[in-house]
Write a protein that holds these residues in place. Sequence first.
Motif, PDB file in Angstrom:
ATOM      1  N   CYS A 150       0.726  -1.046  -0.006  1.00  0.00           N
ATOM      2  CA  CYS A 150      -0.056  -0.068   0.039  1.00  0.00           C
ATOM      3  C   CYS A 150       0.789   1.325  -0.012  1.00  0.00           C
ATOM      4  CB  CYS A 150      -1.016   0.043   1.262  1.00  0.00           C
ATOM      5  SG  CYS A 150      -1.993   1.371   1.388  1.00  0.00           S
ATOM      6  N   LYS A 152      -0.120   3.931   0.944  1.00  0.00           N
ATOM      7  CA  LYS A 152      -0.396   5.104   1.827  1.00  0.00           C
ATOM      8  C   LYS A 152       0.130   4.513   3.116  1.00  0.00           C
ATOM      9  CE  LYS A 152      -4.190   7.362  -0.157  1.00  0.00           C
ATOM     10  NZ  LYS A 152      -4.627   6.466  -1.336  1.00  0.00           N
ATOM     11  N   CYS A 153       0.193   3.393   3.531  1.00  0.00           N
ATOM     12  CA  CYS A 153       0.616   2.931   4.804  1.00  0.00           C
ATOM     13  C   CYS A 153       1.499   1.691   4.553  1.00  0.00           C
ATOM     14  CB  CYS A 153      -0.721   2.537   5.754  1.00  0.00           C
ATOM     15  SG  CYS A 153      -1.767   1.254   4.950  1.00  0.00           S
ATOM     16  N   CYS A 166      -5.906  -2.880   1.026  1.00  0.00           N
ATOM     17  CA  CYS A 166      -4.899  -2.935   2.205  1.00  0.00           C
ATOM     18  C   CYS A 166      -5.786  -3.205   3.476  1.00  0.00           C
ATOM     19  CB  CYS A 166      -4.379  -1.358   2.320  1.00  0.00           C
ATOM     20  SG  CYS A 166      -3.495  -1.111   3.576  1.00  0.00           S
ATOM     21  N   CYS A 169      -5.764   0.479   5.784  1.00  0.00           N
ATOM     22  CA  CYS A 169      -6.618   1.684   5.530  1.00  0.00           C
ATOM     23  C   CYS A 169      -7.814   1.327   4.712  1.00  0.00           C
ATOM     24  CB  CYS A 169      -5.822   2.555   4.795  1.00  0.00           C
ATOM     25  SG  CYS A 169      -5.034   2.263   3.249  1.00  0.00           S
TER      26      CYS A 169
HETATM   27 ZN   LIG Z   1      -3.212   1.280   3.273  1.00  0.00          ZN
END
Ligand SMILES: [Zn+2]
Length: 196
Positions: A150, A152-153, A166, A169
């Motif tokens: 992911c 983002k995270c 994910c 998130c």
């Molecule tokens: Zn994520």
Amino acid sequence: MVFVKDGETVVPGEPLCIQEEFSPGENAALDSRGRVIAKVLGTVSYDKSKRIVDVRPLKTPQLIKVGDQVLAQVRSIQDKIVVVTILSVGDRALKHPKAAIIVPGRGMKEEMKDVVGVGDLVVAQVITQFMGIIGLSIWKPNLGVVLGICDKCLNALTRTRAGLICPKCGEKHKRKIVPFYGNMERIASMLEVMPS
Ligand SMILES: [Zn+2]
């Protein structure tokens, strides 16, 4: 006549001595002029009692050839160019990971960012090697992302019926995945370090 001293490094084809001095042993051969030449890159070893000359192969760095299957990690995605680091070749981990690029598929409609993501592990095939730049393909069905990350995270993406998601998130991700996506055993086996 001996051309190369005992223990010296020689390249393939390099004359070592004339055959009257020593006969060709391991990794050595006779050329048309009656000289013993090296067949591999290695160090010369003369056996004076048996009158044989051997060449002991040097451990050569792992070479990457067109057709090889590699495991690579995606470093960056710019437009149509995906830069990766090759981690293993033919299931053997590289001592020195090597940079390569993923070549876009012919007539490809998706953007690269909908095929792979930064941090992903991909299985790819070497299709070009030009001026030291390794070009990879991931377009066959058994090639592509084996583990998505992911953006983002940085969590590993889980494969669900709805696609890659994910677990942290909840973000959905588009990737070109392989049938064994997420199989950690298979991925670990591709990074096996063989005893040298
Ligand atoms: Zn994520």
